[in-house]
Structure formats: structure tokens, C-alpha cells
Design a protein around this motif. Sequence first.
Motif, PDB file in Angstrom:
ATOM      1  N   ARG A 122      -3.122  -4.823   8.453  1.00  0.00           N
ATOM      2  CA  ARG A 122      -3.310  -3.443   7.998  1.00  0.00           C
ATOM      3  C   ARG A 122      -3.892  -2.619   9.127  1.00  0.00           C
ATOM      4  O   ARG A 122      -4.846  -3.012   9.782  1.00  0.00           O
ATOM      5  CB  ARG A 122      -4.262  -3.396   6.801  1.00  0.00           C
ATOM      6  CG  ARG A 122      -4.560  -1.955   6.358  1.00  0.00           C
ATOM      7  CD  ARG A 122      -5.482  -1.895   5.165  1.00  0.00           C
ATOM      8  NE  ARG A 122      -4.807  -2.458   4.009  1.00  0.00           N
ATOM      9  CZ  ARG A 122      -5.425  -3.063   3.008  1.00  0.00           C
ATOM     10  NH1 ARG A 122      -6.725  -3.194   3.023  1.00  0.00           N
ATOM     11  NH2 ARG A 122      -4.741  -3.545   1.998  1.00  0.00           N
ATOM     12  N   TYR A 131       1.627   6.109   2.500  1.00  0.00           N
ATOM     13  CA  TYR A 131       1.357   4.777   1.966  1.00  0.00           C
ATOM     14  C   TYR A 131       1.502   4.788   0.450  1.00  0.00           C
ATOM     15  O   TYR A 131       1.195   5.782  -0.208  1.00  0.00           O
ATOM     16  CB  TYR A 131      -0.088   4.348   2.272  1.00  0.00           C
ATOM     17  CG  TYR A 131      -0.388   4.166   3.729  1.00  0.00           C
ATOM     18  CD1 TYR A 131      -0.186   2.933   4.346  1.00  0.00           C
ATOM     19  CD2 TYR A 131      -0.880   5.210   4.489  1.00  0.00           C
ATOM     20  CE1 TYR A 131      -0.477   2.752   5.693  1.00  0.00           C
ATOM     21  CE2 TYR A 131      -1.170   5.042   5.830  1.00  0.00           C
ATOM     22  CZ  TYR A 131      -0.966   3.818   6.427  1.00  0.00           C
ATOM     23  OH  TYR A 131      -1.257   3.654   7.759  1.00  0.00           O
ATOM     24  N   LEU A 177      -7.332   4.381   6.323  1.00  0.00           N
ATOM     25  CA  LEU A 177      -6.794   4.061   5.003  1.00  0.00           C
ATOM     26  C   LEU A 177      -7.810   3.319   4.143  1.00  0.00           C
ATOM     27  O   LEU A 177      -8.060   3.699   2.993  1.00  0.00           O
ATOM     28  CB  LEU A 177      -5.517   3.232   5.143  1.00  0.00           C
ATOM     29  CG  LEU A 177      -4.856   2.797   3.832  1.00  0.00           C
ATOM     30  CD1 LEU A 177      -4.412   4.001   3.014  1.00  0.00           C
ATOM     31  CD2 LEU A 177      -3.695   1.865   4.117  1.00  0.00           C
ATOM     32  N   ASP A 207      -1.328  -2.271  -0.023  1.00  0.00           N
ATOM     33  CA  ASP A 207      -0.713  -1.055   0.492  1.00  0.00           C
ATOM     34  C   ASP A 207       0.640  -1.385   1.095  1.00  0.00           C
ATOM     35  O   ASP A 207       0.868  -2.486   1.577  1.00  0.00           O
ATOM     36  CB  ASP A 207      -1.599  -0.364   1.535  1.00  0.00           C
ATOM     37  CG  ASP A 207      -1.775  -1.187   2.790  1.00  0.00           C
ATOM     38  OD1 ASP A 207      -1.137  -0.875   3.800  1.00  0.00           O
ATOM     39  OD2 ASP A 207      -2.560  -2.162   2.760  1.00  0.00           O
ATOM     40  N   ARG A 208       1.501  -0.418   1.018  1.00  0.00           N
ATOM     41  CA  ARG A 208       2.811  -0.498   1.659  1.00  0.00           C
ATOM     42  C   ARG A 208       2.996   0.771   2.463  1.00  0.00           C
ATOM     43  O   ARG A 208       2.936   1.875   1.918  1.00  0.00           O
ATOM     44  CB  ARG A 208       3.919  -0.618   0.618  1.00  0.00           C
ATOM     45  CG  ARG A 208       5.295  -0.595   1.264  1.00  0.00           C
ATOM     46  CD  ARG A 208       6.414  -0.768   0.264  1.00  0.00           C
ATOM     47  NE  ARG A 208       7.664  -0.460   0.950  1.00  0.00           N
ATOM     48  CZ  ARG A 208       8.665   0.157   0.390  1.00  0.00           C
ATOM     49  NH1 ARG A 208       8.604   0.525  -0.868  1.00  0.00           N
ATOM     50  NH2 ARG A 208       9.752   0.414   1.074  1.00  0.00           N
ATOM     51  N   GLN A 209       3.188   0.606   3.760  1.00  0.00           N
ATOM     52  CA  GLN A 209       3.446   1.740   4.629  1.00  0.00           C
ATOM     53  C   GLN A 209       4.925   2.083   4.497  1.00  0.00           C
ATOM     54  O   GLN A 209       5.784   1.233   4.705  1.00  0.00           O
ATOM     55  CB  GLN A 209       3.097   1.364   6.065  1.00  0.00           C
ATOM     56  CG  GLN A 209       3.270   2.466   7.048  1.00  0.00           C
ATOM     57  CD  GLN A 209       2.885   2.023   8.458  1.00  0.00           C
ATOM     58  OE1 GLN A 209       2.641   0.859   8.729  1.00  0.00           O
ATOM     59  NE2 GLN A 209       2.848   2.962   9.362  1.00  0.00           N
TER      60      GLN A 209
END
Length: 148
Positions: free
Chosen positions: A11, A19, A76, A108-110
Motif C-alpha cells: 500500500r 481508491y 490514504l 483498498d483498491r487503487q
Amino acid sequence: MHASHRLRIGRYSMPGQIYLVTAVCKHRRAIFHDFAAARAVVHSLHEMNHAAETLAYVVMPDHLHWLMQLGDQLDLSATVQAVKSRTTSRIRQQVGTSIDVWQKGFHDRQLRKEDDLVDMARYVVANPLRAGLVNSVREYSFWDAVWL
């Protein structure tokens, strides 16, 4: 290796990046089934407008999905932690006791450039429908999206 540490591997914060963040209630308790508790999350998201632009969110009974664009100078993890901390403080004031609201960490997903933001926002707000909580997203109170 501890689960919350594994969540952090790889991360990194990229200012201006979009995100999809998922944060889960401790022990998957349906804390946000309570109207005031769900509103505490919504208020906390609104307070973070200086840190991140909220593109879409849905507060489910036991978790939060937040599609957001990180601000220019921010981290983030710190931004998500601020939302979780503010929510916890509000709920503790409401119930008058010390309650643990969130599990440690978050997922989280970017998003990549080729990801369609409108489709992602629709996916986020359709969670209550897919979970069988409502027959239409219009029946669910705790979501919003800038494009829909």
C-alpha cells in the motif's frame, strides 16, 4: 504475519489517486443498522472533504464502501483512520459508552485509468440491493454518488 500488517503490504498513497476503500465493523457486528450510527459515518465522510473527495459511498449494516479521490498532500491510511476515528467518537457519544466500532485496517483498491468510475460508483451504491436489504437502491438511506 498479522492480518492487519498483510493488508498494508504494497500500500502506498498517491495524491490525486482514486481508491475504493472497504472498512469493516469489529466482529462484523451490524452497528450501522442503527440509523444514528450510520449517520455518524456519513457525517465523518463529509468532514473529510478537505482530505478526500467522496465520489460514492454506501454504509452497509456492518461495513463501509467508500470510492474517493485522495487529496494532494495526504496519506490514504491517515485519511481512512480519521474517518474511522471520527465515526467511533460520534457513536461513543451517542451510546454513552466505550464501544469498538471498526476492525483494524481496511481494504483498498487503487483504480486504474481504464476503470470506469460510473460503473464503479454504481457497483458501490448497489451493495444493499445485492445483499437483499432492499428491492431498489432508492429504498436505502445511506448512500450517495456524485454521478448518479
